[in-house]
Scaffold this motif. Structure first.
Motif, PDB file in Angstrom:
ATOM      1  N   GLU A   1      14.649  17.616 -31.197  1.00 26.52           N
ATOM      2  CA  GLU A   1      13.786  18.723 -30.812  1.00 26.52           C
ATOM      3  C   GLU A   1      12.525  18.206 -30.108  1.00 26.52           C
ATOM      4  O   GLU A   1      12.212  17.025 -30.139  1.00 26.52           O
TER       5      GLU A   1
ATOM      6  N   THR B   1       8.534  16.403 -33.247  1.00 27.56           N
ATOM      7  CA  THR B   1       8.967  15.841 -34.518  1.00 27.56           C
ATOM      8  C   THR B   1       7.827  15.050 -35.126  1.00 27.56           C
ATOM      9  O   THR B   1       6.971  14.508 -34.415  1.00 27.56           O
TER      10      THR B   1
ATOM     11  N   HIS C   1       5.351  25.786 -39.633  1.00 28.01           N
ATOM     12  CA  HIS C   1       6.265  26.823 -39.151  1.00 28.01           C
ATOM     13  C   HIS C   1       5.716  28.221 -39.423  1.00 28.01           C
ATOM     14  O   HIS C   1       5.891  29.131 -38.605  1.00 28.01           O
TER      15      HIS C   1
ATOM     16  N   TYR D   1       9.602  19.492 -36.583  1.00 28.93           N
ATOM     17  CA  TYR D   1      10.731  19.072 -37.395  1.00 28.93           C
ATOM     18  C   TYR D   1      10.424  17.744 -38.084  1.00 28.93           C
ATOM     19  O   TYR D   1       9.853  16.833 -37.471  1.00 28.93           O
TER      20      TYR D   1
ATOM     21  N   TRP E   1      14.639  24.455 -46.647  1.00 28.73           N
ATOM     22  CA  TRP E   1      14.457  24.186 -45.207  1.00 28.73           C
ATOM     23  C   TRP E   1      15.812  24.328 -44.516  1.00 28.73           C
ATOM     24  O   TRP E   1      16.799  23.743 -44.945  1.00 28.73           O
TER      25      TRP E   1
ATOM     26  N   GLY F   1      16.235  23.980 -41.005  1.00 22.61           N
ATOM     27  CA  GLY F   1      16.231  23.396 -39.668  1.00 22.61           C
ATOM     28  C   GLY F   1      16.738  21.963 -39.691  1.00 22.61           C
ATOM     29  O   GLY F   1      17.160  21.425 -40.724  1.00 22.61           O
ATOM     30  N   SER F   2      16.713  21.328 -38.530  1.00 26.01           N
ATOM     31  CA  SER F   2      17.092  19.922 -38.434  1.00 26.01           C
ATOM     32  C   SER F   2      16.083  19.062 -39.187  1.00 26.01           C
ATOM     33  O   SER F   2      14.904  19.417 -39.300  1.00 26.01           O
ATOM     34  N   TYR F   3      16.547  17.934 -39.692  1.00 25.40           N
ATOM     35  CA  TYR F   3      15.648  16.948 -40.272  1.00 25.40           C
ATOM     36  C   TYR F   3      16.283  15.571 -40.141  1.00 25.40           C
ATOM     37  O   TYR F   3      17.501  15.441 -39.982  1.00 25.40           O
TER      38      TYR F   3
END
Length: 418
Positions: free
Chosen positions: A6, A9, A31, A38, A71, A73-75
């Protein structure tokens, strides 16, 4: 396999693996304010070795935090400053690899590699106009050969390391960062141009690159250097990255990674403004600031917590040479400004927190003490359960400090108005 990262980060180090939820809460707070950020949990082989943890423990910490705080989302879990001889233990748990080949900078490259790379970069020799730069880059075979002598072996080693990771993780995607920040000299615009072309030559799909900037990025304290010069370098790097994406075939998501050493507060407004102006991405690593918040939280708690904080300082002072040697290029400690352990032993909670907490408006703040404790986490590691149990006992105070520090002092100033 490439995993597209993303735009924004945020790298968070956690020496003892107990602050994952508090760290993620800072990202969740962002957020809630509309900041599309991220999390990346990062930990190096050296840190694992000192603390006595294994690389898969960081994956467990990240997964636990993500599950507990829901969470969605991407991590990322970053094998930070990884090398070929240490990477295998990180393969299963990591989906972000920071390739560190600084030790190969300056090593004489193979003749055939130089010849091969020069052919790829030769079309750009002459005056190369880069959008956004006031002056064209002047590129030549001579300057390219100088760059090859300095960097080509390092980038070739990065290519070897990337291909090893890619082969071992053929069924899962990951992010690749190339770290070139731990070198003696900052890279000028031509250096960055050549370095990115070398990454393309090696077919490294780098999505973040960590350059070396002018000035001092000392551990745990603010930037020391010329802000105007930093701004010029950061702007030039953003321009050249855009050129490299468009001309070298590097990933469109390629962005700058700032290895801050934590708390480069004076740089944050510059970084935020330039990222906004360029519409660029950004990755920032904060590393040891969470460890310092643990010590601050213990000191603030008083009692046994304060006693542990004082002992960490006293033992760090007693083992000064051992602790500071690995970080000699990224700390500037005036030992005459370090208070005697006997004096610190008499401090109140308020005095200890005032000395350690990074608040330059407080006349009691001591950047020399802060840098020493920053590199003194080995002392806490030797305490074993005594230290870990104290973190658990005073978790509420410490967690609040970790979250507030990351969110208020780092995330908002960098990403809050982009």
């Amino acid at each position: 396999m490439i995993q597209t990262i993303e735009r924004f980060t945020f790298g968070m180090g956690d020496r003892f693996g107990l602050q994952g939820k508090a760290q993620l809460q800072a990202v969740l707070n962002a957020h809630a304010k509309g900041i599309d950020l991220y999390p990346v949990w990062n930990k190096s082989h050296r840190e694992h070795t000192i603390v006595g943890t294994r690389p898969d423990s960081l994956r467990a910490e990240a997964d636990d935090a993500v599950s507990a705080l829901k969470w969605n989302g991407s991590y990322y879990v970053d094998a930070d400053h990884i090398r070929l001889e240490t990477v295998d233990a990180f393969l299963a748990g990591s989906n972000f690899f920071t390739l560190d080949v600084a030790d190969y900078v300056g090593e004489t490259p193979a003749t055939e590699d130089v010849s091969d790379w020069l052919k790829s970069v030769e079309p750009y020799f002459g005056q190369q106009q880069i959008e956004g730069l006031a002056q064209p880059l002047v590129l030549s075979r001579e300057s390219a050969e100088v760059a090859a002598a300095k960097y080509l072996t390092a980038i070739a080693k990065a290519g070897e390391l990337y291909r090893h990771i890619d082969t071992q993780k053929a069924d899962s995607s990951f992010v690749t960062e190339v770290s070139i920040d731990e070198t003696d000299q900052p890279q000028g615009p031509a250096d960055i141009f050549y370095l990115l072309s070398m990454m393309a030559w090696q077919k490294i799909p780098a999505q973040t690159v960590a350059p070396k900037f002018t000035g001092r990025f000392n551990k745990g304290v603010d930037y020391v250097g010329n802000l105007a010069r930093f701004e010029e370098e950061f702007h030039a790097d953003l321009c050249i990255i855009r050129f490299a994406v468009n001309n070298f075939g590097l990933p469109a998501s390629l962005k700058i990674s700032v290895h801050s050493g934590s708390d480069k507060f004076s740089l944050y407004p510059v970084i935020r403004r330039l990222i906004r102006e360029h519409g660029a991405g950004l990755h920032v690593k904060t590393a040891g600031t969470t460890w310092l918040e643990e010590v601050i939280g213990l000191a603030r708690a008083g009692g046994e917590g304060l006693a542990i904080a004082k002992e960490i300082y006293a033992e760090s002072l007693a083992h000064y040479a051992e602790l500071t040697a690995p970080y000699s290029t990224v700390i500037d400690i005036d030992t005459d400004r370090l208070p005697a352990a006997e004096s610190v032993a008499q401090w109140s909670s308020e005095q200890f927190v005032a000395a350690l907490e990074h608040d330059v408006s407080n006349s009691e703040y001591n950047q020399h003490l802060r840098q020493l404790i920053h590199v003194g986490f080995k002392i806490a590691a030797k305490m074993g359960d005594r230290y870990l149990n104290a973190l658990d006992e005073h978790a509420a105070i410490i967690n609040q400090g970790v979250t507030d520090n990351l969110y208020r002092r780092h995330i908002l100033p960098i990403f809050g108005q982009i």
